[in-house]
Enzyme design. Structure first.
Site, PDB file in Angstrom:
ATOM      1  N   LYS A  22       0.838  -1.208   0.000  1.00 60.48           N
ATOM      2  CA  LYS A  22       0.000   0.000   0.000  1.00 60.48           C
ATOM      3  C   LYS A  22       0.869   1.252   0.000  1.00 60.48           C
ATOM      4  CE  LYS A  22      -1.779   1.514   4.076  1.00 60.48           C
ATOM      5  NZ  LYS A  22      -1.432   2.926   4.319  1.00 60.48           N
ATOM      6  N   ASN A  23       1.881   1.267   0.866  1.00 63.23           N
ATOM      7  CA  ASN A  23       2.665   2.491   1.032  1.00 63.23           C
ATOM      8  C   ASN A  23       3.628   2.756  -0.118  1.00 63.23           C
ATOM      9  OD1 ASN A  23       1.303   2.899   3.362  1.00 63.23           O
ATOM     10  ND2 ASN A  23       3.027   2.459   4.747  1.00 63.23           N
ATOM     11  N   ARG A  94      -5.347  10.299   4.451  1.00 64.07           N
ATOM     12  CA  ARG A  94      -4.352  11.324   4.659  1.00 64.07           C
ATOM     13  C   ARG A  94      -3.295  11.351   3.552  1.00 64.07           C
ATOM     14  NH1 ARG A  94       0.227  12.387   6.747  1.00 64.07           N
ATOM     15  NH2 ARG A  94       0.451  14.302   7.941  1.00 64.07           N
ATOM     16  N   CYS A 118      -5.309  12.826  13.015  1.00 60.34           N
ATOM     17  CA  CYS A 118      -5.683  11.454  12.712  1.00 60.34           C
ATOM     18  C   CYS A 118      -5.498  10.638  13.973  1.00 60.34           C
ATOM     19  CB  CYS A 118      -4.894  10.945  11.516  1.00 60.34           C
ATOM     20  SG  CYS A 118      -3.537   9.918  11.895  1.00 60.34           S
ATOM     21  N   ARG A 123       0.049  14.433  13.211  1.00 58.41           N
ATOM     22  CA  ARG A 123       0.587  14.262  11.858  1.00 58.41           C
ATOM     23  C   ARG A 123       0.589  15.540  11.013  1.00 58.41           C
ATOM     24  NH1 ARG A 123      -1.162   8.274   9.864  1.00 58.41           N
ATOM     25  NH2 ARG A 123       0.734   8.406   8.672  1.00 58.41           N
ATOM     26  N   ILE A 125       2.112  18.496   8.306  1.00 60.17           N
ATOM     27  CA  ILE A 125       2.788  18.369   7.005  1.00 60.17           C
ATOM     28  C   ILE A 125       3.805  19.502   6.808  1.00 60.17           C
ATOM     29  CG2 ILE A 125       1.003  17.027   5.817  1.00 60.17           C
ATOM     30  CD1 ILE A 125       0.130  19.729   4.484  1.00 60.17           C
ATOM     31  N   ASP A 126       4.278  20.049   7.938  1.00 62.07           N
ATOM     32  CA  ASP A 126       5.198  21.187   7.841  1.00 62.07           C
ATOM     33  C   ASP A 126       6.454  20.874   7.027  1.00 62.07           C
ATOM     34  OD1 ASP A 126       5.632  19.448  10.076  1.00 62.07           O
ATOM     35  OD2 ASP A 126       7.134  20.834  10.837  1.00 62.07           O
ATOM     36  N   LEU A 127       6.949  19.636   7.110  1.00 69.41           N
ATOM     37  CA  LEU A 127       8.185  19.308   6.389  1.00 69.41           C
ATOM     38  C   LEU A 127       7.953  19.248   4.878  1.00 69.41           C
ATOM     39  CD1 LEU A 127       9.546  16.578   8.831  1.00 69.41           C
ATOM     40  CD2 LEU A 127      10.285  18.966   8.648  1.00 69.41           C
ATOM     41  N   ASP A 306       4.631   0.722  12.050  1.00 65.65           N
ATOM     42  CA  ASP A 306       3.451   0.031  11.513  1.00 65.65           C
ATOM     43  C   ASP A 306       3.364  -1.429  11.967  1.00 65.65           C
ATOM     44  OD1 ASP A 306       2.636   2.295  10.274  1.00 65.65           O
ATOM     45  OD2 ASP A 306       3.103   1.672   8.237  1.00 65.65           O
ATOM     46  N   VAL A 328       7.880   7.201  16.851  1.00 63.77           N
ATOM     47  CA  VAL A 328       7.500   7.830  15.578  1.00 63.77           C
ATOM     48  C   VAL A 328       6.192   8.626  15.694  1.00 63.77           C
ATOM     49  CG1 VAL A 328       7.008   7.424  13.126  1.00 63.77           C
ATOM     50  CG2 VAL A 328       8.733   6.041  14.293  1.00 63.77           C
ATOM     51  N   ARG A 398      -8.381  -1.027   4.766  1.00 62.78           N
ATOM     52  CA  ARG A 398      -7.554   0.016   4.147  1.00 62.78           C
ATOM     53  C   ARG A 398      -6.179  -0.521   3.789  1.00 62.78           C
ATOM     54  NH1 ARG A 398      -6.153   4.058   7.945  1.00 62.78           N
ATOM     55  NH2 ARG A 398      -4.744   4.492   6.258  1.00 62.78           N
TER      56      ARG A 398
HETATM   57  C1  UD1 Z   1       4.146   6.821   6.248  1.00 59.58           C
HETATM   58  C2  UD1 Z   1       3.297   5.589   6.074  1.00 59.58           C
HETATM   59  C3  UD1 Z   1       2.761   5.122   7.420  1.00 59.58           C
HETATM   60  C4  UD1 Z   1       3.903   4.944   8.410  1.00 59.58           C
HETATM   61  C5  UD1 Z   1       4.779   6.183   8.482  1.00 59.58           C
HETATM   62  C6  UD1 Z   1       6.027   5.988   9.329  1.00 59.58           C
HETATM   63  C7  UD1 Z   1       2.388   5.917   3.858  1.00 59.58           C
HETATM   64  C8  UD1 Z   1       1.193   6.178   3.010  1.00 59.58           C
HETATM   65  N1  UD1 Z   1       2.199   5.913   5.183  1.00 59.58           N
HETATM   66  O1  UD1 Z   1       3.291   7.838   6.770  1.00 59.58           O
HETATM   67  O2  UD1 Z   1       2.088   3.875   7.222  1.00 59.58           O
HETATM   68  O3  UD1 Z   1       3.370   4.698   9.699  1.00 59.58           O
HETATM   69  O4  UD1 Z   1       5.219   6.539   7.149  1.00 59.58           O
HETATM   70  O5  UD1 Z   1       6.755   4.900   8.895  1.00 59.58           O
HETATM   71  O6  UD1 Z   1       3.472   5.679   3.357  1.00 59.58           O
HETATM   72  N2  UD1 Z   1       5.943  14.614  10.631  1.00 59.58           N
HETATM   73  C9  UD1 Z   1       6.049  15.952  10.933  1.00 59.58           C
HETATM   74  N3  UD1 Z   1       5.971  16.845   9.907  1.00 59.58           N
HETATM   75  C10 UD1 Z   1       5.786  16.461   8.607  1.00 59.58           C
HETATM   76  C11 UD1 Z   1       5.688  15.095   8.318  1.00 59.58           C
HETATM   77  C12 UD1 Z   1       5.766  14.183   9.364  1.00 59.58           C
HETATM   78  O7  UD1 Z   1       6.207  16.334  12.083  1.00 59.58           O
HETATM   79  O8  UD1 Z   1       5.728  17.321   7.726  1.00 59.58           O
HETATM   80  C13 UD1 Z   1       5.998  13.623  11.736  1.00 59.58           C
HETATM   81  C14 UD1 Z   1       4.679  12.848  11.868  1.00 59.58           C
HETATM   82  O9  UD1 Z   1       3.741  13.554  12.644  1.00 59.58           O
HETATM   83  C15 UD1 Z   1       5.137  11.573  12.530  1.00 59.58           C
HETATM   84  C16 UD1 Z   1       6.539  11.360  11.927  1.00 59.58           C
HETATM   85  O10 UD1 Z   1       6.953  12.621  11.420  1.00 59.58           O
HETATM   86  O11 UD1 Z   1       5.240  11.753  13.923  1.00 59.58           O
HETATM   87  C17 UD1 Z   1       6.590  10.320  10.833  1.00 59.58           C
HETATM   88  O12 UD1 Z   1       5.728  10.690   9.791  1.00 59.58           O
HETATM   89  P1  UD1 Z   1       5.989  10.324   8.264  1.00 59.58           P
HETATM   90  O13 UD1 Z   1       7.275   9.578   8.125  1.00 59.58           O
HETATM   91  O14 UD1 Z   1       5.817  11.557   7.444  1.00 59.58           O
HETATM   92  O15 UD1 Z   1       4.786   9.330   7.973  1.00 59.58           O
HETATM   93  P2  UD1 Z   1       3.770   9.368   6.768  1.00 59.58           P
HETATM   94  O16 UD1 Z   1       4.462   9.660   5.497  1.00 59.58           O
HETATM   95  O17 UD1 Z   1       2.584  10.175   7.142  1.00 59.58           O
END
Ligand code: UD1
Length: 421
Positions: A22-23, A94, A118, A123, A125-127, A306, A328, A398
Site C-alpha cells: 500500500k505504502n 491522509r 488522525c 501528523r 505536514i510542515d516538512l 506500523d 515515531v 484500508r
Molecule cells: C508513512 C506511512 C505510514 C507509516 C509512516 C512511518 C504511507 C502512506 N504511510 O506515513 O504507514 O506509519 O510513514 O513509517 O506511506 N511529521 C512531521 N511533519 C511532517 C511530516 C511528518 O512532524 O511534515 C511527523 C509525523 O507527525 C510523525 C513522523 O513525522 O510523527 C513520521 O511521519 P511520516 O514519516 O511523514 O509518515 P507518513 O508519510 O505520514
C-alpha cells in the site's frame, strides 16, 4: 456493516501470498501525475480502500484510468483538469497529500484540504511545505486549505529535520520537474521510497541515493508514463509472520525480500521465534515459549511503527516484561485498552508500554481504532480462548488485501459476520 468473528486456538499452517505494498502504491500512483504524455502501467497494485480513494482523486484531476480487472492499472495524465484535492477525499485518506508535490511541479499550483488530526497523532505536514518553499513555491494556508504556487520550481539543497516518509516522497516528486538538482539530506530510506525512485527513474528523472539518507534528483523538463511493479508489502508479510509465530504455526510467506524486514526478524528471533529466510520468502516453524524483549520504533531500517501494535499483541504471549517505546507517532497506543479488555496486562506511561506475559487472552468484542491496531486485535483473537469479535473493520480493509480469505486458507477460524450478530 460487518465485523470479524475469530475463534482462537488453531495453529496457522500453509502458505500466504503477499500483496503489493500500500505504502509504495500510493506515492507511485500520485507520481503518475507527473507524466505529460504516454501511459503508465503499474503492476501488482493491491486492491485496497486507500488505493481506490487515490484512484478517485486522480480521476477528479483528469487522469484517465483503466485496470485489467486484476492488479494492473493503466494511467494517462496528459490532460489534467484540476489542481485541487477536496476535503471529502483528504478526509478519507491522509496520503492524499502526496498529490501536492506532483501537481505543483506539473501545473504550477496545488491546493489541498488540510489533513485533519488522525487517530494515531496530529501528523503535521510542515516538512512537506518547507520542502516546497525551498524549491521556490509560495505556500499559503487559509480556509482549511493549503495552497502552493510556483510558475517553475528550482532545485535546492534541503535538510529534513526528521526523515519523514511522506515529505521525502513529496519533495522527490516535486523536484522531478524542477530546473537543476535537488539534494534531500536526512531523507527517509524506506524500501517504498526506493520503489518510487525506480518509477521516477523509468519516467526519465535522474535520481540517485534512494534507500540512503541523501537523495539527489536532477529534474527534467518533461516526463513520460512508464511501467513499474509495486514491491511486496513488508508490513503485511510481517503481520502474517507474527500470526504464525503466536499460534505456533508452520507457514511460508512470500514473495518478500527478507532484507526489508531485518529489524523485525532480528527482534522476533530474539523473542525466540524460529524464522528461516529463504529466497523471496520467510519460513516460520513452531518454537519453544516466547521470551520478553525491549523494542523501540524508529524510521527505517529501525523497527517499523506500523508493526508495533501487532508486536504488542505477540508480546502478550511472551514470558516476562517487555518494554515497547514508540518514537515515531505520539498517540499510537489506541489498541492497548482493547488488548487489556481481552486480558492483556499492559501499562502505558507516555510513549512507553510495559507488557507483562504470558497473558491468558479471552475473546470479547473489541474495536479496531486504526489499521494496524485492527491487525493487532486479529492476532490476539487467534490465540484467545472463545470468540473474539473485531468491529470497525473498514480500518483493516484500508491496508490488508483479503485478510479473511488469507487467514482462512491458513486454517484460522475467522469469518466476516453481520454487525448485528
Ligand atoms: C508513512 C506511512 C505510514 C507509516 C509512516 C512511518 C504511507 C502512506 N504511510 O506515513 O504507514 O506509519 O510513514 O513509517 O506511506 N511529521 C512531521 N511533519 C511532517 C511530516 C511528518 O512532524 O511534515 C511527523 C509525523 O507527525 C510523525 C513522523 O513525522 O510523527 C513520521 O511521519 P511520516 O514519516 O511523514 O509518515 P507518513 O508519510 O505520514
Amino acid at each position: 456493516m460487518t465485523k470479524l468473528r475469530i475463534r482462537g486456538g488453531r495453529p496457522l499452517v500453509g502458505h500466504v501470498p503477499v500483496s503489493g505494498a500500500k505504502n509504495a502504491a500510493l506515492p507511485i500512483l500520485a507520481a503518475s501525475l507527473l507524466a505529460g504524455d504516454g501511459e503508465s502501467r503499474l503492476l501488482s497494485v493491491p486492491w485496497l480502500n486507500d488505493v481506490v480513494v487515490m484512484l478517485d482523486l486522480l480521476q477528479t484531476l483528469g487522469v484517465e484510468i483503466e485496470t485489467d480487472g486484476a492488479n494492473t492499472v493503466y494511467l494517462r495524465a496528459g490532460n489534467l483538469s484540476g489542481c485541487e484535492a477536496p476535503y471529502e477525499l483528504v478526509n478519507r485518506m491522509r496520503a492524499s497529500v502526496l498529490i501536492m508535490g506532483p501537481l505543483l511541479a506539473r501545473l504550477g499550483r496545488a491546493r489541498i484540504s488540510l489533513p485533519g488530526g488522525c487517530a494515531i497523532g496530529s501528523r503535521p505536514i510542515d516538512l512537506h511545505l518547507k520542502g516546497f518553499t525551498a524549491l521556490g513555491a509560495d505556500v499559503t494556508v487559509g480556509h482549511g486549505f493549503v495552497e502552493a504556487e510556483a510558475p517553475q520550481l528550482r532545485g535546492a539543497h534541503i535538510y529534513l529535520d526528521y526523515p519523514s516518509v511522506g515529505a521525502t516522497e513529496n519533495i522527490m516528486m516535486a523536484a522531478s520537474l524542477a530546473t537543476g538538482t535537488t539534494i534531500i539530506e536526512n531523507a527517509a530510506a524506506e524500501p517504498e521510497i526506493t520503489n518510487l525512485g525506480m518509477y521516477l527513474n523509468n519516467m526519465g528523472v535522474d535520481i540517485r541515493g534512494c534507500g540512503t539518507d541523501r537523495i539527489e534528483i536532477r529534474g527534467m523538463e518533461h516526463l513520460k508514463g512508464a511501467t513499474q511493479t509495486i514491491i511486496p508489502d513488508r508490513i503485511e508479510a510481517a503481520t502474517y509472520l507474527m500470526a504464525a509465530i503466536m499460534t505456533q504455526g508452520q507457514v511460508t510467506i512470500g514473495p518478500i525480500d527478507s532484507c526489508y524486514l531485518h529489524s523485525a526478524i532480528a527482534k522476533l528471533r530474539e523473542a525466540g521465534a524460529d524464522i528461516e529466510t529463504g529466497e523471496d520468502q520467510l519460513i516460520v516453524r513452531p518454537a519453544g515459549p516466547l521470551r520478553s524483549i525491549d523494542v523501540q520504533t524508529l524510521p527505517y531500517p529501525g523497527f517499523p511503527t506500523d508493526l508495533q501494535p501487532q508486536l504488542m499483541a505477540l508480546l502478550t504471549q511472551a514470558h516476562g516484561a517487555s518494554l515497547i517505546t514508540e518514537t515515531v507517532f505520539e498517540n499510537r497506543f489506541l489498541h492497548v485498552p482493547e488488548l487489556c479488555r481481552m486480558g492483556a496486562e499492559i501499562k502505558v506511561i507516555e510513549r512507553r508500554a510495559l507488557v507483562r506475559g504470558p497473558a491468558r487472552l479471552t475473546g470479547t468484542t473489541v474495536a479496531a481504532t486504526d489499521l494496524r491496531a485492527g491487525a493487532a486485535l486479529i492476532l490476539a483473537g487467534l490465540v484467545a480462548e472463545g470468540e473474539t469479535y473485531v468491529t470497525e473493520t473498514y480500518h483493516i480493509n484500508r491496508g490488508y488485501v483479503k485478510i479473511v480469505d488469507k487467514l482462512q486458507a491458513l486454517g484460522a477460524d475467522v469469518e466476516q459476520v453481520p454487525e448485528a450478530d
